[in-house]
Design a protein around this motif. Sequence first.
Motif, PDB file in Angstrom:
ATOM      1  N   GLY A 158       0.840  -1.197   0.000  1.00 36.45           N
ATOM      2  CA  GLY A 158       0.000   0.000   0.000  1.00 36.45           C
ATOM      3  C   GLY A 158       0.868   1.236   0.000  1.00 36.45           C
ATOM      4  N   HIS A 160       0.538   5.816   0.776  1.00 38.00           N
ATOM      5  CA  HIS A 160      -0.297   6.930   1.198  1.00 38.00           C
ATOM      6  C   HIS A 160      -0.815   7.671  -0.017  1.00 38.00           C
ATOM      7  CE1 HIS A 160       1.349   6.112   5.100  1.00 38.00           C
ATOM      8  NE2 HIS A 160       2.565   6.348   4.680  1.00 38.00           N
ATOM      9  N   PRO A 246      12.193   7.029  -6.975  1.00 35.33           N
ATOM     10  CA  PRO A 246      12.100   5.823  -6.163  1.00 35.33           C
ATOM     11  C   PRO A 246      10.988   5.843  -5.111  1.00 35.33           C
ATOM     12  CG  PRO A 246      13.726   7.290  -5.198  1.00 35.33           C
ATOM     13  CD  PRO A 246      13.109   8.028  -6.363  1.00 35.33           C
ATOM     14  N   LEU A 247      10.143   6.885  -5.043  1.00 34.69           N
ATOM     15  CA  LEU A 247       9.264   7.023  -3.877  1.00 34.69           C
ATOM     16  C   LEU A 247       7.794   6.739  -4.144  1.00 34.69           C
ATOM     17  CD1 LEU A 247      10.974  10.082  -2.112  1.00 34.69           C
ATOM     18  CD2 LEU A 247      11.350   7.637  -1.731  1.00 34.69           C
ATOM     19  N   GLY A 248       7.472   6.271  -5.372  1.00 34.35           N
ATOM     20  CA  GLY A 248       6.096   5.858  -5.635  1.00 34.35           C
ATOM     21  C   GLY A 248       5.272   6.923  -6.333  1.00 34.35           C
ATOM     22  N   ASN A 346       2.965  -1.502  12.557  1.00 35.26           N
ATOM     23  CA  ASN A 346       4.087  -0.638  12.958  1.00 35.26           C
ATOM     24  C   ASN A 346       3.659   0.428  13.956  1.00 35.26           C
ATOM     25  OD1 ASN A 346       2.560   1.048  11.377  1.00 35.26           O
ATOM     26  ND2 ASN A 346       4.291   1.943  10.270  1.00 35.26           N
ATOM     27  N   CYS A 348       1.088   2.524  13.336  1.00 32.96           N
ATOM     28  CA  CYS A 348       0.416   3.626  12.632  1.00 32.96           C
ATOM     29  C   CYS A 348      -1.020   3.771  13.135  1.00 32.96           C
ATOM     30  CB  CYS A 348       0.433   3.387  11.123  1.00 32.96           C
ATOM     31  SG  CYS A 348      -0.317   4.734  10.188  1.00 32.96           S
TER      32      CYS A 348
ATOM     33  N   GLY B 248       6.574   2.705  -3.127  1.00 31.03           N
ATOM     34  CA  GLY B 248       7.240   3.677  -2.264  1.00 31.03           C
ATOM     35  C   GLY B 248       7.143   3.335  -0.790  1.00 31.03           C
ATOM     36  N   PRO B 249       7.741   4.183   0.063  1.00 31.29           N
ATOM     37  CA  PRO B 249       7.777   3.922   1.508  1.00 31.29           C
ATOM     38  C   PRO B 249       6.367   3.976   2.106  1.00 31.29           C
ATOM     39  CG  PRO B 249       9.224   5.779   0.891  1.00 31.29           C
ATOM     40  CD  PRO B 249       8.388   5.458  -0.296  1.00 31.29           C
ATOM     41  N   PHE B 250       6.119   3.096   3.059  1.00 33.13           N
ATOM     42  CA  PHE B 250       4.787   3.046   3.684  1.00 33.13           C
ATOM     43  C   PHE B 250       4.975   2.866   5.193  1.00 33.13           C
ATOM     44  CE2 PHE B 250       0.725   0.350   4.188  1.00 33.13           C
ATOM     45  CZ  PHE B 250      -0.078   1.456   4.342  1.00 33.13           C
ATOM     46  N   LEU B 251       5.008   1.623   5.670  1.00 34.35           N
ATOM     47  CA  LEU B 251       5.125   1.405   7.120  1.00 34.35           C
ATOM     48  C   LEU B 251       6.506   1.799   7.651  1.00 34.35           C
ATOM     49  CD1 LEU B 251       3.297  -2.005   7.663  1.00 34.35           C
ATOM     50  CD2 LEU B 251       2.360   0.295   7.461  1.00 34.35           C
ATOM     51  N   SER B 252       7.493   1.869   6.775  1.00 36.32           N
ATOM     52  CA  SER B 252       8.842   2.235   7.201  1.00 36.32           C
ATOM     53  C   SER B 252       8.931   3.696   7.626  1.00 36.32           C
ATOM     54  CB  SER B 252       9.822   1.983   6.065  1.00 36.32           C
ATOM     55  OG  SER B 252       9.398   2.656   4.887  1.00 36.32           O
ATOM     56  N   SER B 254       5.551   5.521   8.371  1.00 38.12           N
ATOM     57  CA  SER B 254       4.272   5.984   8.927  1.00 38.12           C
ATOM     58  C   SER B 254       4.134   5.769  10.426  1.00 38.12           C
ATOM     59  CB  SER B 254       3.103   5.299   8.203  1.00 38.12           C
ATOM     60  OG  SER B 254       3.107   3.904   8.441  1.00 38.12           O
TER      61      SER B 254
END
Lengths: 427, 427
Positions: A158, A160, A246-248, A346, A348, B248-252, B254
Motif C-alpha cells: 500500500g 499513502h 524511487p518514492l512511488g 508498525n 500507525c 514507495g515507503p509506507f510502514l517504514s 508511517s
Amino acid sequence: MSRLHSRRSWVESANGHPDFPLDNLPFGVFSPAGLAPRAGVAIGDYIFDLSAAGAAQLFTGDALRAANAATGEGLNALFALGSGPRRALRDALLALLDEASPRRDELLHRQADCRLHLPAHIGDYTDFYVGIHHAENVGKLFRPDNPLLPNYKYVPIGYHGRASTVGVNDMLVRRPLGQTLAPGNTAPNFGPSKRLDYELELGIWIGPGNDHGQPVPIGSSHEQVAGFCLLNDWSARDLQAWEYQPLGPFLSKSFATTVSPWVVTPEALEPFRQAQPPRPDGDPQPLPYLWDDHDQRTGALAIELEVLLLTNAMREAGLAPERLALSNTLNMYWTVGQMISHHTVNGCKLQAGDLLGSGTLSGPQRSQLGSLLELTEGGKNPLTLGNGETRTFLQDGDEIILRARCTREGFASIGFGECRGRVSAAL
Amino acid sequence: MSRLHSRRSWVESANGHPDFPLDNLPFGVFSPAGLAPRAGVAIGDYIFDLSAAGAAQLFTGDALRAANAATGEGLNALFALGSGPRRALRDALLALLDEASPRRDELLHRQADCRLHLPAHIGDYTDFYVGIHHAENVGKLFRPDNPLLPNYKYVPIGYHGRASTVGVNDMLVRRPLGQTLAPGNTAPNFGPSKRLDYELELGIWIGPGNDHGQPVPIGSSHEQVAGFCLLNDWSARDLQAWEYQPLGPFLSKSFATTVSPWVVTPEALEPFRQAQPPRPDGDPQPLPYLWDDHDQRTGALAIELEVLLLTNAMREAGLAPERLALSNTLNMYWTVGQMISHHTVNGCKLQAGDLLGSGTLSGPQRSQLGSLLELTEGGKNPLTLGNGETRTFLQDGDEIILRARCTREGFASIGFGECRGRVSAAL
C-alpha cells in the motif's frame, strides 16, 4: 444476518430496488435543494432524513447516540462509535421503515432532488494494491517473465494517497498537467496527460481507529470497518511512469479520486461474506500477524463490480453507458482485515473517517480488467466501443461510472449506487 | 526586513536569546499547567498568550483578525489568512513587546511550565526528496556508478506521508514491528526494526491553499507558506528495503514523524533568504512551470541545521547531547516555491495546515550527513561516540534533537527551538 426473504418497506420504491431495498440502509450526507447538509439513509428512490428523525425523537438508547453522531458535518463521529451503536441504529431503522410501521413521508427527500456530499472528513487516505490480477497485468508490461515483485505475496502493498482531492459524484476531473518522458527521449515534456485512466476499486471507511503505537490484531481488525464504497483511483499513466521512482506515485494520482457517496455497512454485507479463496499451490503462508482462522473463513466479500463508460458521442446519441468490465471483490489477494492489521502493525494510527482503497480489482479474464492500461495492454491495442469509437486512454468528456451489486440465493440483493466522474479538458 | 540592530524587549530573557529574540516571534499552541490549549508566541524563555491578548483588546484591524484566528484548536485559520494579516499581527506584537512599551507580565507564561502541542491540524503531509546530497548518498548504496535516477534533476520528487502520526516534542517513538528480509533470504522475518534511523528535514506549513484543479504559479508560490519548522522523518531502513517496491515507503515511515512546535514565519526569515545556488554545470534547465527569476533570486534559505544524539548512557553520566551533523538548508536542490508549484501543477489541492517535508538535508561533507544510513554507509561503518559507545542505527532510549539557527552579519540571530523525540522499546 438478513432474512431469507427480503424485507418490505412502506417506501414502495424500496421494494425490489436494485441498490437500496430495506435490507441495505447505507448512510450518507446530503443536502435537500437549498437546505444545509444533513445525515441520511438511502431507501429506494428516497433519502430518509436521520437528523430530522432524531429531532422527532424516533430513537432511543444506542440508536439515538448513533443518530446524534451522524450530522451534516460528516459521519466521522458515527464511524467512531463502532459496530454496537451502528447496529442499534440499523435495527431501529429496519423497524421504522418496515411496511408494518406507520408512514413518515415527512422524513423523506427524493434522491433526485438532493445533492450528495463526501460522507466523512477524510483524515488519511491509503491506497492498497491487493488486486493480484492487476498487479500481475501491470507487472507484465515491465517484466514479462517475472510480473510480481518478491514482496507481493508476503506484504499487503500500500501507499499513502492524497486526502484533499477525494470527491463524490458527479465529480469533474480536470485532465492533469505534468511532466512526461516520450519514448526514446532523455528530457521530459510538459503538458496535459495523454494517458489518463481509471481504476476500479473497493473503498473502505475506517471506524473506531487505534491508539498511536498500538497495532490492530487481525482477530479484531474487522471491528475497524465502518463501511464500504466504490472508489475510482484516476491515474495519469504517463506522469506515473516518469515520476514514480524511487518514492512511488505522487502527482499521477493526487489530482483526483472519486468515491460513491453511500456508505454500505458491514451489517448489510453480512450475507455476502465468505471464506477467502485458498491461496494457489506454492504461495507462501502469510506471517502470523496476518493470519486468523475467522478472518480466513469470513473475510472475503462477494461484491460484483462494474465499470461503464459514457462518451460525449454516446451522450449526444442518447446511448446508454457501455460496460467495460465486470469483476468481483473476490479478486482481492488479501482480506480487508489483513490490510488493516498490516497498516497498523508498525503502530500507525487509524482514525474514524480514514479511507482505504483496495487497489484495482481486475479478474483473470479480459472482460474483468479494471483499468484501460490493462484493457489496451499499455495503450498498444485500442478498445473499440459499440458505437465505433475507439479508446486507448480517456478523452475529455468521458464519464466513468462504477457500480457494485451483491446477490445471493435466498437473500435480497443490494447495491452501492454509482460512483461517477467525468473528465474535463486540461487548463 | 529586520533592523540592522536587534530589537530589545521588556521580556529581558528575549534580548540575546539564541532562539526567540523579539525579531523571531514564532507562533505555536500551548497549554499552561492545568489549563486548556491556546495560541501563543515564543519570546525569550516565555510564551506570550495571544488569546488572552486578544481578549484584552490589544489588537485592531487585520492584527485582530489574525489573533482571533489563532486558537487552541490550532493555527489553521491563521495560516489560511495569508501574509497580510500575519504581518499585521507581527507588527502589533513587535510594538507590544518592544522595550519602549508597557510591561504586560500577566500575558506571559514560562515555557518551562507549559506543554506544547502540534501547531495545526494537518490535512495532508507530503515529504519531498530535495536534498540532493542525501539522494546521491542513498543512491550510491544501491547504484555506485549512477546514484541519481534520471528524473531527479527535472522533478522535485515527493510522496504522500502519513498525517495521523505527526507529533511534537517530547515525542516517544516506539520502535516499529514489521517485515524485513535478511540478506540471502527469500522469505521475510517479522520483528522489531533493527535499522531505525532519523532524517534531518525542514518542515513547511502551508497557508491559504489553492482550489482543486488550480495550480499555484511559481511566481506566487511563496505566498502559500505560513511558516517553517524542523522535521524528523523517522525511518525503519530494514522495513523500507523490503516494502518499498513498487509504490514507495509506507510502514517504514508511517510509525512516527516529529516536528518542532514553533512555526517560524516567513517574515522572521526574510533576512536569511538568498539566491538559489546556481545549478552545477551540465544540469538541465528546469521546465518553465518551475522557473521564476524572483524565486531564483530570493528562494533559498540559509538556515543552519544540527542533529544531536543523547543516549541513555550519556543521560545517566550527565553528558550533553553529542552533535552528529551540522548542515544547512542551502543543500536543497529545489526551492520551497518549486516544491509548491510542482505539487499543485496537476491541480492537487493544498489546504491551510498541510505540512511539507524537504527530505533529508545532508551536505557534501561527512560532518553534514543528516541520517545514520549515510553516516554509517548503510550500517557498515559504526559511528564511535565521544563516550566510547558505538552506533550503526538507533538504540532504545536514544533521543534525537534537531536544532536550527539563522545568523547574518548585522541582523539578530534567530532559532527554531528544538525538535525532540526518543526511541522506546518495541511492543
